[in-house]
Design a protein around this motif. Structure first.
Motif, PDB file in Angstrom:
ATOM      1  N   ASN A  64      -8.325  -2.050   5.062  1.00 34.25           N
ATOM      2  CA  ASN A  64      -7.364  -1.034   4.571  1.00 34.25           C
ATOM      3  C   ASN A  64      -6.243  -0.801   5.765  1.00 34.25           C
ATOM      4  OD1 ASN A  64      -8.602  -0.377   1.931  1.00 34.25           O
ATOM      5  ND2 ASN A  64     -10.278   0.223   3.089  1.00 34.25           N
ATOM      6  N   LEU A  65      -4.972  -0.825   5.457  1.00 32.40           N
ATOM      7  CA  LEU A  65      -4.041  -0.677   6.369  1.00 32.40           C
ATOM      8  C   LEU A  65      -3.365   0.866   5.900  1.00 32.40           C
ATOM      9  CD1 LEU A  65      -2.267  -1.371   8.729  1.00 32.40           C
ATOM     10  CD2 LEU A  65      -0.855  -2.664   7.171  1.00 32.40           C
ATOM     11  N   PHE A  66      -3.488   1.662   6.820  1.00 30.69           N
ATOM     12  CA  PHE A  66      -2.899   2.948   6.829  1.00 30.69           C
ATOM     13  C   PHE A  66      -1.595   3.180   7.546  1.00 30.69           C
ATOM     14  CE2 PHE A  66      -7.424   3.401   5.651  1.00 30.69           C
ATOM     15  CZ  PHE A  66      -7.192   4.236   4.601  1.00 30.69           C
ATOM     16  N   THR A  67      -0.591   3.803   7.176  1.00 26.10           N
ATOM     17  CA  THR A  67       0.353   4.299   8.186  1.00 26.10           C
ATOM     18  C   THR A  67       0.037   5.870   8.250  1.00 26.10           C
ATOM     19  OG1 THR A  67       1.986   4.955   6.319  1.00 26.10           O
ATOM     20  CG2 THR A  67       2.257   2.757   7.345  1.00 26.10           C
ATOM     21  N   LYS A  68       0.547   6.203   9.621  1.00 24.55           N
ATOM     22  CA  LYS A  68       0.432   7.658   9.833  1.00 24.55           C
ATOM     23  C   LYS A  68       1.717   8.286  10.213  1.00 24.55           C
ATOM     24  CE  LYS A  68      -2.398   7.492  13.538  1.00 24.55           C
ATOM     25  NZ  LYS A  68      -3.459   7.641  14.530  1.00 24.55           N
ATOM     26  N   ASP A  69       1.656   9.514   9.518  1.00 21.50           N
ATOM     27  CA  ASP A  69       3.101  10.531   9.728  1.00 21.50           C
ATOM     28  C   ASP A  69       2.919  11.158  11.152  1.00 21.50           C
ATOM     29  OD1 ASP A  69       1.396  12.628   9.124  1.00 21.50           O
ATOM     30  OD2 ASP A  69       2.206  12.722   7.088  1.00 21.50           O
ATOM     31  N   SER A  70       3.867  11.934  11.357  1.00 20.73           N
ATOM     32  CA  SER A  70       3.836  12.787  12.560  1.00 20.73           C
ATOM     33  C   SER A  70       2.557  13.651  12.573  1.00 20.73           C
ATOM     34  CB  SER A  70       5.211  13.399  12.773  1.00 20.73           C
ATOM     35  OG  SER A  70       5.394  14.289  11.706  1.00 20.73           O
ATOM     36  N   LYS A  71       2.053  13.876  11.727  1.00 18.76           N
ATOM     37  CA  LYS A  71       1.049  15.276  11.665  1.00 18.76           C
ATOM     38  C   LYS A  71      -0.431  14.293  11.642  1.00 18.76           C
ATOM     39  CE  LYS A  71       3.462  18.794   9.201  1.00 18.76           C
ATOM     40  NZ  LYS A  71       3.405  19.733   8.142  1.00 18.76           N
ATOM     41  N   GLY A  72      -0.403  13.103  11.703  1.00 20.21           N
ATOM     42  CA  GLY A  72      -1.478  12.361  11.504  1.00 20.21           C
ATOM     43  C   GLY A  72      -2.206  11.859  10.261  1.00 20.21           C
ATOM     44  N   ASN A  73      -1.494  12.462   9.281  1.00 22.47           N
ATOM     45  CA  ASN A  73      -1.826  12.035   7.787  1.00 22.47           C
ATOM     46  C   ASN A  73      -1.671  10.673   7.572  1.00 22.47           C
ATOM     47  OD1 ASN A  73      -2.221  14.932   7.135  1.00 22.47           O
ATOM     48  ND2 ASN A  73      -0.227  15.164   6.755  1.00 22.47           N
ATOM     49  N   LEU A  74      -2.778  10.205   6.761  1.00 20.97           N
ATOM     50  CA  LEU A  74      -3.078   8.676   6.263  1.00 20.97           C
ATOM     51  C   LEU A  74      -2.274   8.429   5.005  1.00 20.97           C
ATOM     52  CD1 LEU A  74      -6.451   7.821   7.641  1.00 20.97           C
ATOM     53  CD2 LEU A  74      -4.254   7.559   9.094  1.00 20.97           C
ATOM     54  N   ASN A  75      -1.471   7.285   4.903  1.00 16.53           N
ATOM     55  CA  ASN A  75      -1.013   6.730   3.793  1.00 16.53           C
ATOM     56  C   ASN A  75      -1.643   5.275   3.577  1.00 16.53           C
ATOM     57  OD1 ASN A  75       0.426   9.287   3.082  1.00 16.53           O
ATOM     58  ND2 ASN A  75       1.857   8.707   4.927  1.00 16.53           N
ATOM     59  N   LEU A  76      -2.154   4.912   2.679  1.00 13.02           N
ATOM     60  CA  LEU A  76      -2.712   3.656   2.312  1.00 13.02           C
ATOM     61  C   LEU A  76      -1.546   2.795   2.006  1.00 13.02           C
ATOM     62  CD1 LEU A  76      -5.192   1.662   1.885  1.00 13.02           C
ATOM     63  CD2 LEU A  76      -5.295   2.199  -0.294  1.00 13.02           C
ATOM     64  N   VAL A  77      -1.430   1.739   2.670  1.00  4.75           N
ATOM     65  CA  VAL A  77      -0.374   0.957   2.545  1.00  4.75           C
ATOM     66  C   VAL A  77      -0.814  -0.512   1.931  1.00  4.75           C
ATOM     67  CG1 VAL A  77       1.642  -0.661   3.750  1.00  4.75           C
ATOM     68  CG2 VAL A  77       1.023   1.669   4.608  1.00  4.75           C
ATOM     69  N   GLU A  78      -1.855  -1.015   2.300  1.00  5.97           N
ATOM     70  CA  GLU A  78      -2.598  -2.200   1.693  1.00  5.97           C
ATOM     71  C   GLU A  78      -4.052  -2.215   1.883  1.00  5.97           C
ATOM     72  OE1 GLU A  78      -2.631  -6.709   3.610  1.00  5.97           O
ATOM     73  OE2 GLU A  78      -0.465  -5.815   3.443  1.00  5.97           O
ATOM     74  N   SER A  79      -4.711  -2.810   0.832  1.00  7.06           N
ATOM     75  CA  SER A  79      -6.142  -3.073   0.775  1.00  7.06           C
ATOM     76  C   SER A  79      -6.460  -4.567   0.501  1.00  7.06           C
ATOM     77  CB  SER A  79      -6.756  -2.093  -0.134  1.00  7.06           C
ATOM     78  OG  SER A  79      -8.137  -2.252   0.045  1.00  7.06           O
ATOM     79  N   SER A  80      -7.429  -5.229   1.142  1.00  6.41           N
ATOM     80  CA  SER A  80      -7.699  -6.455   0.883  1.00  6.41           C
ATOM     81  C   SER A  80      -9.099  -6.716   1.078  1.00  6.41           C
ATOM     82  CB  SER A  80      -6.936  -7.558   1.602  1.00  6.41           C
ATOM     83  OG  SER A  80      -7.143  -7.279   2.974  1.00  6.41           O
ATOM     84  N   LEU A  81      -9.829  -7.571   0.249  1.00  6.15           N
ATOM     85  CA  LEU A  81     -11.023  -7.879   0.314  1.00  6.15           C
ATOM     86  C   LEU A  81     -11.307  -9.216   1.226  1.00  6.15           C
ATOM     87  CD1 LEU A  81     -12.301  -7.126  -3.258  1.00  6.15           C
ATOM     88  CD2 LEU A  81     -12.466  -5.813  -1.171  1.00  6.15           C
ATOM     89  N   HIS A  82     -12.495  -9.099   1.960  1.00  7.95           N
ATOM     90  CA  HIS A  82     -12.922 -10.371   2.603  1.00  7.95           C
ATOM     91  C   HIS A  82     -14.338 -10.564   2.669  1.00  7.95           C
ATOM     92  CE1 HIS A  82      -8.817 -10.130   4.511  1.00  7.95           C
ATOM     93  NE2 HIS A  82      -8.939  -8.753   4.444  1.00  7.95           N
ATOM     94  N   LEU A  83     -14.804 -11.804   2.758  1.00  6.25           N
ATOM     95  CA  LEU A  83     -16.246 -12.171   2.821  1.00  6.25           C
ATOM     96  C   LEU A  83     -16.766 -12.059   4.419  1.00  6.25           C
ATOM     97  CD1 LEU A  83     -16.458 -15.432   0.600  1.00  6.25           C
ATOM     98  CD2 LEU A  83     -16.978 -13.021   0.072  1.00  6.25           C
ATOM     99  N   PHE A  84     -17.870 -11.393   4.342  1.00 12.90           N
ATOM    100  CA  PHE A  84     -18.492 -11.204   5.805  1.00 12.90           C
ATOM    101  C   PHE A  84     -19.424 -12.006   6.139  1.00 12.90           C
ATOM    102  CE2 PHE A  84     -21.103  -8.502   8.749  1.00 12.90           C
ATOM    103  CZ  PHE A  84     -20.244  -8.861   9.800  1.00 12.90           C
ATOM    104  N   ASN A  85     -19.428 -12.779   6.777  1.00 10.34           N
ATOM    105  CA  ASN A  85     -20.874 -13.679   7.186  1.00 10.34           C
ATOM    106  C   ASN A  85     -21.510 -13.221   8.648  1.00 10.34           C
ATOM    107  OD1 ASN A  85     -20.769 -15.394   4.995  1.00 10.34           O
ATOM    108  ND2 ASN A  85     -18.888 -16.174   5.723  1.00 10.34           N
ATOM    109  N   PRO A  86     -22.456 -12.214   8.572  1.00 18.48           N
ATOM    110  CA  PRO A  86     -22.869 -11.937   9.983  1.00 18.48           C
ATOM    111  C   PRO A  86     -23.559 -13.028  10.726  1.00 18.48           C
ATOM    112  CG  PRO A  86     -24.287 -10.749   8.223  1.00 18.48           C
ATOM    113  CD  PRO A  86     -22.994 -11.650   7.611  1.00 18.48           C
TER     114      PRO A  86
END
Length: 86
Positions: A64-86
């Motif tokens: 998840n990619l969030f932008t932050k405003d001057s007060k530190g509040n988060l706004n979701l900009v983009e979300s993507s799924l990925h495979l994880f191979n530990p």
């Protein structure tokens, strides 16, 4: 990677038809990179499988990619799924 790609990868891994929803248990929440203006976060999921008599786990994560405003509040900009191979 799309939700459909993850569903197809899971179905291939487990040997079943493609499910409607991505199964999974959230197990880790990690902030990968943070600046004054944005935050990159990853939420990791595992899907246990025991039909063979042994424990196997399928892993994927949501980035998840969030932008932050001057007060530190988060706004979701983009979300993507990925495979994880530990």
């Amino acid at each position: 990677m799309t939700k459909s790609d993850v569903l197809q990868s899971y179905a291939s891994w487990v040997g079943s038809p493609v499910p409607r929803e991505i199964p999974g248990i959230p197990f880790a929440n990690l902030d990968v990179c943070e600046t004054d203006t944005q935050l990159v976060n990853r939420l990791f999921y595992l899907v246990p499988e025991t039909s063979s008599g042994e424990l196997r786990c399928f892993f994927y994560y949501e980035e998840n990619l969030f932008t932050k405003d001057s007060k530190g509040n988060l706004n979701l900009v983009e979300s993507s799924l990925h495979l994880f191979n530990p």
